[in-house]
Design a protein around this motif. Structure first.
Motif, short mmCIF file in Angstrom:
data_model
loop_
_atom_site.label_atom_id
_atom_site.label_comp_id
_atom_site.label_asym_id
_atom_site.label_seq_id
_atom_site.Cartn_x
_atom_site.Cartn_y
_atom_site.Cartn_z
N PHE A 155 0.84 -1.19 0.00
CA PHE A 155 0.00 0.00 0.00
C PHE A 155 0.88 1.25 0.00
O PHE A 155 1.89 1.30 0.70
N ARG A 156 0.47 2.24 -0.79
CA ARG A 156 1.24 3.47 -0.88
C ARG A 156 0.90 4.37 0.31
O ARG A 156 0.19 5.35 0.24
N MET A 157 1.45 3.97 1.46
CA MET A 157 1.22 4.70 2.71
C MET A 157 2.57 4.97 3.34
O MET A 157 3.55 4.28 3.06
N PRO A 158 2.67 5.98 4.22
CA PRO A 158 3.93 6.17 4.95
C PRO A 158 4.29 4.91 5.71
O PRO A 158 3.45 4.29 6.37
N SER A 159 5.54 4.47 5.61
CA SER A 159 5.94 3.21 6.25
C SER A 159 6.14 3.36 7.74
O SER A 159 6.14 2.36 8.47
N ARG A 160 6.31 4.58 8.21
CA ARG A 160 6.55 4.78 9.63
C ARG A 160 5.31 5.39 10.29
O ARG A 160 4.66 6.28 9.75
N GLY A 161 5.03 4.91 11.49
CA GLY A 161 3.95 5.48 12.27
C GLY A 161 2.56 5.02 11.89
O GLY A 161 1.58 5.47 12.49
N MET A 162 2.42 4.14 10.89
CA MET A 162 1.11 3.67 10.47
C MET A 162 0.92 2.23 10.89
O MET A 162 1.80 1.39 10.70
N VAL A 163 -0.23 1.94 11.47
CA VAL A 163 -0.58 0.59 11.89
C VAL A 163 -1.75 0.12 11.05
O VAL A 163 -2.72 0.86 10.83
N GLY A 164 -1.65 -1.10 10.55
CA GLY A 164 -2.73 -1.66 9.76
C GLY A 164 -3.62 -2.56 10.60
O GLY A 164 -3.14 -3.34 11.42
N PHE A 165 -4.92 -2.41 10.37
CA PHE A 165 -5.90 -3.26 11.05
C PHE A 165 -6.75 -3.96 10.01
O PHE A 165 -7.08 -3.38 8.97
N GLN A 166 -7.11 -5.16 10.28
CA GLN A 166 -7.97 -5.94 9.39
C GLN A 166 -9.35 -6.05 10.01
O GLN A 166 -9.48 -6.53 11.13
N TRP A 167 -10.35 -5.60 9.28
CA TRP A 167 -11.73 -5.65 9.75
C TRP A 167 -12.49 -6.66 8.90
O TRP A 167 -12.45 -6.61 7.67
N ASP A 168 -13.19 -7.55 9.57
CA ASP A 168 -13.95 -8.60 8.89
C ASP A 168 -15.33 -8.05 8.55
O ASP A 168 -16.13 -7.78 9.44
N PRO A 169 -15.65 -7.90 7.25
CA PRO A 169 -16.95 -7.32 6.91
C PRO A 169 -18.13 -8.25 7.18
O PRO A 169 -19.27 -7.79 7.20
N LEU A 170 -17.86 -9.54 7.39
CA LEU A 170 -18.96 -10.47 7.70
C LEU A 170 -19.33 -10.45 9.17
O LEU A 170 -20.48 -10.67 9.53
N THR A 171 -18.35 -10.17 10.04
CA THR A 171 -18.61 -10.22 11.48
C THR A 171 -18.44 -8.87 12.17
O THR A 171 -18.93 -8.69 13.29
N GLY A 172 -17.74 -7.94 11.54
CA GLY A 172 -17.46 -6.67 12.18
C GLY A 172 -16.28 -6.69 13.12
O GLY A 172 -15.95 -5.68 13.75
N LYS A 173 -15.59 -7.83 13.23
CA LYS A 173 -14.48 -7.95 14.18
C LYS A 173 -13.19 -7.38 13.59
O LYS A 173 -12.98 -7.37 12.39
N SER A 174 -12.31 -6.92 14.50
CA SER A 174 -11.06 -6.28 14.10
C SER A 174 -9.88 -7.06 14.64
O SER A 174 -9.95 -7.66 15.72
N SER A 175 -8.79 -7.05 13.87
CA SER A 175 -7.54 -7.65 14.31
C SER A 175 -6.40 -6.86 13.69
O SER A 175 -6.59 -6.12 12.72
N THR A 176 -5.21 -7.01 14.25
CA THR A 176 -4.05 -6.31 13.71
C THR A 176 -3.61 -6.96 12.40
O THR A 176 -3.53 -8.19 12.29
N ALA A 177 -3.33 -6.12 11.40
CA ALA A 177 -2.95 -6.66 10.09
C ALA A 177 -1.46 -6.56 9.84
O ALA A 177 -0.90 -7.37 9.11
N GLY A 178 -0.78 -5.57 10.43
CA GLY A 178 0.65 -5.40 10.18
C GLY A 178 0.93 -4.06 9.55
O GLY A 178 0.19 -3.09 9.75
#
Length: 881
Positions: free
Chosen positions: A648-671
């Motif tokens: 992803f074309r995002m700043p590599s520093r200071g950004m945290v990725g989260f994964q959200w499940d659209p079927l359940t609404g649950k969140s987890s850390t993506a990296g």
């Protein structure tokens, strides 16, 4: 490379009165935008009601009753559907039909509007019956017009000819060919010198009418389609239909009135066209009329352009603007499918409140869905709707929840964030099962046994619709639509801008953009004049004609990379501008970067700006930018699993990725900004990047658990029957007694579970099998090319508690927290397709209906009605991760 974000027109442009009114009505009741990542996640888990899907509600006849109307509205709400658009249409019973606009019909409409408000459902209303607008109140002189040409041969030694004229026709000009010499018109006759020549013909240009009638009208709504270029015609329709409809619902007016796609075939003329043309284009069209019929040389394209542009402006001024004004006078909005014939443009959407499109399956081609969404992005409208699932997996009742997702996700990828499902057929109890159905649509009502999963299906679309309204679109690329070239290519009877775009853009442009890692919008001359070019990159695909004013604005752009493909612009569009502006156009265009081979377009895009998302080509994405982060919606558009790195074309520093499940609404850390994706067929995922500290790593759990197989030992219960053992999972249609059964069956089993030690545990129902990729799809629809392990949806219970629904890949549901060490009761309720009971026959016989009302529809693909596999097919496993 991190690029500065362009300023979107929502922040740059002052609202017009139309946009301001729409903003007031649409935002007054809307929930406040989330102010933080935590607020956004909470709303994602439980999205607001205004993001729920809607349905087109067909009232056949109209022959509806208030008790059934209420029952169906309550069923909609129970299924997670947020509202409906009332569409009165053709009858399905011989008797008991109330005429359209009768007191009985208007009373039923009032009841529906009041009950919708009570139930919290949105109520929209088609301003007519069937489509396009028209009916018995439209006389021939207000009906859709066309320019008819008769071109008889001139017999030798003849000095005059006349042309037969039909009702409502007028001869406006005639020409002697060869040479296109204009003749003097005398009534319906012309005179000329005698000649022994045998190659002469007269071109008679006749102001005529298409005589098109309203498609699929209700009883009492039959009649001519109105002239969309005539202010008198739309005013007659508003007076005869619009006022009666809205006067019937004074307490609870519709959220929006609706105009369906413009399908006024061959409509290319109106009574005062010549005078309007003279006023708008500055010259008399009459001597140039032969250019509309045949090629008269180098001026042909310019004349046709001017003709098409005039038609477009007349529709804007005399159809769209009056309808929007009428809506505002009645404290409602105007929702419009602004494409088709008449030849409206992308910029025509500025004259309506709520842009709508369709054709979502055309993700990698030109589509009206992206056409509408692009207009919304440029106009600062937060919501774009689409007519979704038209013709989905024909024949009727064949469409499944997976089909809905496969097509629906493509609509999301094109910028849509409000679905109007096509549709919900009203069906009275006496119609039996599977009930009434529309001739060209899927069925999304509770007559489908898989409706047991509809709350979960609808919640998925609600979550993504909500999320795709947040922040601002972050599309990098604008694709300039060669509207002037489209109009220059018009011919009599063929005058649609959007329908010309496939051929003008070609098959390679859009795949090249998407495969290079970018999303894009369309833009046209009117939008550039209004909003500028708020994108990083502007593409001019194979453009020949361009207004000088547009090219001057493009030449003055700062911070925007402009790339022409295949050729540079070289001509002014219209006849009056051609000689005056063409030299300057060629001079300005000479400085544009040119990519002649669109196969190399990706390289040119990468030179200008790094890809937004670099991933496998099967993965489509939408990017939205918020003050506190960025949202990416990712979709595997294929029928096979895809494993791919995604950068992803995002700043590599200071950004945290989260994964959200659209079927359940649950969140987890993506990296971080480089992720490894493993997507099941048609699976979708949400990635959110936000500033913040990287969460502490969870301890690694080293013990592995072997999946527990649950493919045997099931008991199955059908309604009204005792439980029967099913030693091996198989389709219940293999049993003669259940071959034509459409309904729900309950599967029960027990499993002894170990202590899974803090792992997440899933009940996996299988993977499914890709179907033949060469299978013929219906010409106007699509289907998911995957045969699932459940046919067609299931709800899972563990120890008496609902775990969730399973209806799409990955075919599993999390049961963590519901299992306990030791024995556990598993119950799976499966609903199949209503097609099976239809296949039992006999198929509907509409002969008596046709005898009384004429043939108003033809049921589609009835030869393809066949029994479909049903039930839980497996293999079923309990998996710990």
């Amino acid at each position: 490379m991190i690029a500065m974000r362009p300023q979107w027109p929502g922040r740059l442009l002052a609202c017009s009165l139309c946009a301001l009114f729409a903003a007031i009505l649409t935002r007054a009741a809307a929930p406040a935008a989330p102010a933080s990542l935590a607020d956004l996640l909470a709303s994602f888990e439980r999205p607001p009601d205004d993001a729920r899907i809607m349905v087109r509600w067909w009232w056949f006849g109209p022959a509806v009753t208030k008790p059934e109307l209420e029952r169906e509205m309550r069923a909609m709400r129970a299924g997670g559907i947020g509202g409906f658009e009332v569409q009165p249409t053709y009858p399905l019973e011989v008797d008991h039909n109330f005429p359209y606009l009768s007191d009985e019909f208007l009373g039923d409409l009032r009841f529906a509007s009041d009950k919708a408000k009570e139930l919290g459902l949105r109520f929209d209303l088609t301003l007519g019956s069937g489509w396009p607008f028209g009916g018995p109140h439209i006389p021939l002189d207000l009906a859709s017009g066309r320019l008819r040409v008769a071109n008889p041969r001139v017999p030798p030694d003849t000095d005059s000819m006349n042309v037969p004229l039909g009702e409502g026709e007028k001869l406006i000009a005639a020409f002697l060919d060869p040479g296109h010499r204009q003749l003097t018109v005398d009534g319906n006759a012309v005179h000329f010198e005698r000649s022994p020549a045998t190659d002469r013909q007269v071109l008679f240009f006749i102001a005529s009418h298409t005589r098109q009638t309203v498609k699929r009208p209700a009883v009492g709504a039959e009649g001519f389609v109105l002239d969309h270029y005539s202010r008198a015609a739309i005013e007659a329709h508003i007076k005869a239909v619009g006022e009666k409809l809205l006067d019937a619902v004074p307490a609870n007016p519709p959220h929006a009135i609706f105009s369906d796609s413009l399908e006024v075939y061959s409509s290319d003329w109106t009574t005062d066209f010549l005078s309007e043309f003279q006023k708008r284009r500055g010259y008399d069209l009459t001597p140039y009329l032969p250019a509309l019929f045949e090629d008269i040389g180098e001026k042909t394209g310019a004349i046709r352009h001017d003709w098409g542009l005039t038609l477009s402006e007349l529709c804007d001024d005399n159809y769209l603007k009056p309808l929007t004004a009428f809506a505002h006078q009645h404290h409602t909005l105007f929702r419009s499918q602004t494409y088709g014939i008449p030849p409206v443009t992308l910029s025509s959407y500025q004259y309506v409140d709520l842009p709508e499109g369709e054709e979502g399956p055309r993700w990698r081609r030109f589509s009206s869905a992206r056409w509408a969404a692009s207009a919304s992005h440029l106009l600062g409208n937060p919501i774009t709707s689409s007519e979704t699932w038209t013709w989905l997996h024909s024949p009727v009742f064949r469409a499944t929840p997976l089909d809905m997702k496969a097509e629906g996700d493509l609509h999301f990828l094109e910028g849509i964030n409000q679905f109007v499902g096509h549709g919900w057929p009203y069906s009275p109890p006496e119609a039996g099962e599977p009930g009434w159905r529309f001739y060209a649509a899927a069925v999304f009502n509770d007559h489908n046994p898989w409706y047991l999963a509809m709350p979960d299906v609808a919640l998925y679309f609600q979550r993504i619709s909500f999320l795709m309204r947040q922040g601002e679109p972050a599309n990098d690329v604008a694709v300039y639509l060669p509207t002037a070239d489209a109009m220059a290519g018009f011919r009599l009877g063929r005058d649609s801008v959007n329908q010309a775009m496939d051929g003008l853009l070609g098959p390679n442009l859009i795949p090249a953009i998407e495969d290079a890692g970018y999303n894009f919008d369309f833009i046209d001359d009117g939008m550039i004049a209004r909003a500028g070019v708020p994108y990083h990159i502007l593409l001019l695909p194979n453009v020949e004609r361009m207004p000088l004013a547009t090219l001057q604005k493009i030449a003055a752009l700062k911070g925007v990379t402009v790339i022409a493909t295949r050729r540079r612009p070289s001509l002014a569009p219209g006849l009056m501008e051609a000689e005056r502006d063409t030299p300057q156009i060629r001079q300005l265009a000479a400085g544009l970067k040119l990519v002649e081979d669109e196969g190399k377009l990706g390289e040119a895009l990468h030179d200008a700006l790094g890809p937004d998302v670099a991933a496998a080509p099967e993965i489509g994405f939408v990017h939205r930018h918020l003050p506190f982060g960025d949202i990416y919606f990712l979709v595997n558009t294929s029928n096979h699993a895809v494993k791919s790195d995604a950068t992803f074309r995002m700043p590599s520093r200071g950004m945290v990725g989260f994964q959200w499940d659209p079927l359940t609404g649950k969140s987890s850390t993506a990296g971080g900004t480089r992720l490894s994706l493993d997507l099941a067929p048609y699976e979708s995922r949400v990635i959110v990047f936000a500033n913040g500290a990287v969460p502490a790593e969870r301890p690694t759990l080293t013990r592995e658990f072997t999946p527990i197989d649950l493919s045997t030992g099931w008991k199955v219960t059908f309604p009204g029957s005792p439980a029967i053992p099913m030693a091996t999972l198989h389709s219940w249609t293999e049993d003669d007694a259940r071959k034509y059964f459409s309904g729900q069956a309950t599967y029960e089993n027990t499993v002894t579970a170990p202590d899974f030690e803090r792992r997440r545990v899933f009940l996996n129902l299988g993977e499914g099998t890709p179907s033949d990729p060469h299978e013929r799809r219906p010409a106007s629809g699509m289907r998911a090319l995957l045969d699932g392990p459940i046919r067609e949806a299931a709800v899972v219970y563990v120890n008496g508690r609902r775990a969730g629904a399973v209806w799409c890949p990955p075919y599993e549901v999390e049961v963590t927290g519901l299992l306990k060490p030791g024995s556990n009761a598993i119950r799976v309720v499966v609903g199949n397709s209503a097609l099976n009971v239809l296949a039992k026959g006999p198929l509907p016989d509409y002969k008596a209906l046709t005898a009384k009302y004429g043939e108003r529809f033809q049921a589609q693909d009835m030869a393809s009605v066949a029994v479909q596999p049903s039930g839980l097919l497996g293999p079923v496993r309990l998996i710990a991760r």
